[in-house]
Design a protein around this motif. Structure first.
Motif, PDB file in Angstrom:
ATOM      1  N   ALA A 195       0.817  -1.220   0.000  1.00 27.01           N
ATOM      2  CA  ALA A 195       0.000   0.000   0.000  1.00 27.01           C
ATOM      3  C   ALA A 195       0.850   1.268   0.000  1.00 27.01           C
ATOM      4  O   ALA A 195       0.329   2.361  -0.221  1.00 27.01           O
ATOM      5  CB  ALA A 195      -0.930   0.003   1.210  1.00 27.01           C
ATOM      6  N   LEU A 196       2.161   1.140   0.236  1.00 28.25           N
ATOM      7  CA  LEU A 196       3.041   2.308   0.290  1.00 28.25           C
ATOM      8  C   LEU A 196       3.731   2.596  -1.043  1.00 28.25           C
ATOM      9  O   LEU A 196       4.424   3.600  -1.171  1.00 28.25           O
ATOM     10  CB  LEU A 196       4.094   2.132   1.382  1.00 28.25           C
ATOM     11  N   ASN A 197       3.551   1.738  -2.022  1.00 32.62           N
ATOM     12  CA  ASN A 197       4.171   1.973  -3.329  1.00 32.62           C
ATOM     13  C   ASN A 197       3.565   3.231  -3.950  1.00 32.62           C
ATOM     14  O   ASN A 197       2.359   3.340  -4.114  1.00 32.62           O
ATOM     15  CB  ASN A 197       3.956   0.766  -4.243  1.00 32.62           C
ATOM     16  N   GLY A 198       4.427   4.215  -4.240  1.00 34.56           N
ATOM     17  CA  GLY A 198       3.973   5.489  -4.798  1.00 34.56           C
ATOM     18  C   GLY A 198       3.550   6.499  -3.739  1.00 34.56           C
ATOM     19  O   GLY A 198       3.148   7.613  -4.074  1.00 34.56           O
ATOM     20  N   ARG A 199       3.659   6.146  -2.484  1.00 32.82           N
ATOM     21  CA  ARG A 199       3.253   7.046  -1.392  1.00 32.82           C
ATOM     22  C   ARG A 199       4.464   7.462  -0.551  1.00 32.82           C
ATOM     23  O   ARG A 199       5.474   6.774  -0.490  1.00 32.82           O
ATOM     24  CB  ARG A 199       2.249   6.359  -0.481  1.00 32.82           C
ATOM     25  N   ARG A 200       4.292   8.583   0.129  1.00 32.11           N
ATOM     26  CA  ARG A 200       5.320   9.070   1.054  1.00 32.11           C
ATOM     27  C   ARG A 200       4.969   8.628   2.460  1.00 32.11           C
ATOM     28  O   ARG A 200       3.799   8.582   2.833  1.00 32.11           O
ATOM     29  CB  ARG A 200       5.410  10.591   0.986  1.00 32.11           C
ATOM     30  N   PHE A 201       6.012   8.332   3.231  1.00 29.91           N
ATOM     31  CA  PHE A 201       5.805   7.893   4.611  1.00 29.91           C
ATOM     32  C   PHE A 201       7.022   8.261   5.446  1.00 29.91           C
ATOM     33  O   PHE A 201       8.100   8.518   4.919  1.00 29.91           O
ATOM     34  CB  PHE A 201       5.497   6.392   4.677  1.00 29.91           C
ATOM     35  N   ARG A 202       6.805   8.323   6.759  1.00 34.61           N
ATOM     36  CA  ARG A 202       7.869   8.663   7.703  1.00 34.61           C
ATOM     37  C   ARG A 202       8.167   7.504   8.625  1.00 34.61           C
ATOM     38  O   ARG A 202       7.257   6.808   9.071  1.00 34.61           O
ATOM     39  CB  ARG A 202       7.472   9.852   8.580  1.00 34.61           C
ATOM     40  N   ILE A 203       9.454   7.354   8.882  1.00 32.58           N
ATOM     41  CA  ILE A 203       9.930   6.480   9.955  1.00 32.58           C
ATOM     42  C   ILE A 203      10.895   7.338  10.755  1.00 32.58           C
ATOM     43  O   ILE A 203      11.913   7.784  10.230  1.00 32.58           O
ATOM     44  CB  ILE A 203      10.659   5.232   9.425  1.00 32.58           C
ATOM     45  N   GLY A 204      10.570   7.605  12.020  1.00 32.93           N
ATOM     46  CA  GLY A 204      11.400   8.514  12.810  1.00 32.93           C
ATOM     47  C   GLY A 204      11.487   9.860  12.121  1.00 32.93           C
ATOM     48  O   GLY A 204      10.478  10.432  11.713  1.00 32.93           O
ATOM     49  N   GLU A 205      12.718  10.369  11.947  1.00 27.87           N
ATOM     50  CA  GLU A 205      12.937  11.667  11.302  1.00 27.87           C
ATOM     51  C   GLU A 205      12.929  11.574   9.782  1.00 27.87           C
ATOM     52  O   GLU A 205      12.975  12.593   9.094  1.00 27.87           O
ATOM     53  CB  GLU A 205      14.324  12.208  11.705  1.00 27.87           C
ATOM     54  N   VAL A 206      12.895  10.376   9.232  1.00 28.83           N
ATOM     55  CA  VAL A 206      13.153  10.140   7.813  1.00 28.83           C
ATOM     56  C   VAL A 206      11.867  10.148   6.989  1.00 28.83           C
ATOM     57  O   VAL A 206      10.887   9.497   7.340  1.00 28.83           O
ATOM     58  CB  VAL A 206      13.886   8.795   7.630  1.00 28.83           C
ATOM     59  N   LEU A 207      11.904  10.892   5.885  1.00 28.76           N
ATOM     60  CA  LEU A 207      10.798  10.902   4.932  1.00 28.76           C
ATOM     61  C   LEU A 207      11.205  10.058   3.732  1.00 28.76           C
ATOM     62  O   LEU A 207      12.254  10.291   3.121  1.00 28.76           O
ATOM     63  CB  LEU A 207      10.477  12.326   4.476  1.00 28.76           C
ATOM     64  N   LEU A 208      10.366   9.071   3.422  1.00 30.08           N
ATOM     65  CA  LEU A 208      10.637   8.150   2.317  1.00 30.08           C
ATOM     66  C   LEU A 208       9.480   8.146   1.334  1.00 30.08           C
ATOM     67  O   LEU A 208       8.383   8.592   1.661  1.00 30.08           O
ATOM     68  CB  LEU A 208      10.838   6.727   2.850  1.00 30.08           C
TER      69      LEU A 208
END
Length: 166
Positions: free
Chosen positions: A102-115
């Motif tokens: 569900a994250l393919n093509g979407r932005r997400f955060r883990i801790g301080e990191v934006l992916l």
């Protein structure tokens, strides 16, 4: 991946997740073929990869590889094994609690990191040696997700993975 319009019925369904994910394990691959080193925390470099990983210098859309914790027992069963350790699968991050697809093509955060999810993380031929004959096929469809690091920083085991909505 092209996502449907956010206000469409399919766009709303695809954007709805049951809960945030959770980082269960982190690892880096110092060099090709070397043992993956487990870590409690990682430093992600924008436009690159994880510090200490062989892809840290500029791997772009494959800066971080993620795999779903819930798929580890499936891969083990398909490979005819009792269990599979995350190191064997050579991914950087094991996440539980949400479907990575569900994250393919979407932005997400883990801790301080934006992916940003960029593409499925297909298995490589090394899975035959790691999991035994048929290991490559045992991972097909369960290999996880590749992500680009948009904003660097630190993340840790236990951190939440949260989808960013624009």
């Amino acid at each position: 991946m092209t996502l449907p319009p956010a206000d469409s019925a399919l766009g709303k369904l695809m954007a709805t997740l049951p809960r945030p994910g959770r980082v269960e394990w982190i690892g880096v691959r110092p060099a090709r073929g070397q043992v993956v080193e487990a870590m409690d925390a990682a430093i992600a470099v924008a436009g690159g990869g994880l510090q200490g990983d062989r892809y840290a210098g500029g791997s772009g859309k494959r800066g971080v590889t993620l795999i779903q914790a819930e798929h580890l027992p499936v891969i083990a069963a398909l490979a005819g094994l009792d269990a599979v350790a995350p190191q064997l699968l050579r991914r950087n991050v094991v996440v539980s609690g949400l479907p990575l697809v569900a994250l393919n093509g979407r932005r997400f955060r883990i801790g301080e990191v934006l992916l940003e999810g960029t593409e499925p993380c297909d298995p490589c031929s090394m899975m035959e040696a790691a999991l035994g004959p048929g290991g490559y096929n045992a991972m097909r469809g369960h290999g996880g997700l590749c992500a680009r690091i948009l904003e660097g920083g630190t993340f840790r085991r236990g951190d939440a993975l949260v989808v960013v909505t624009d």
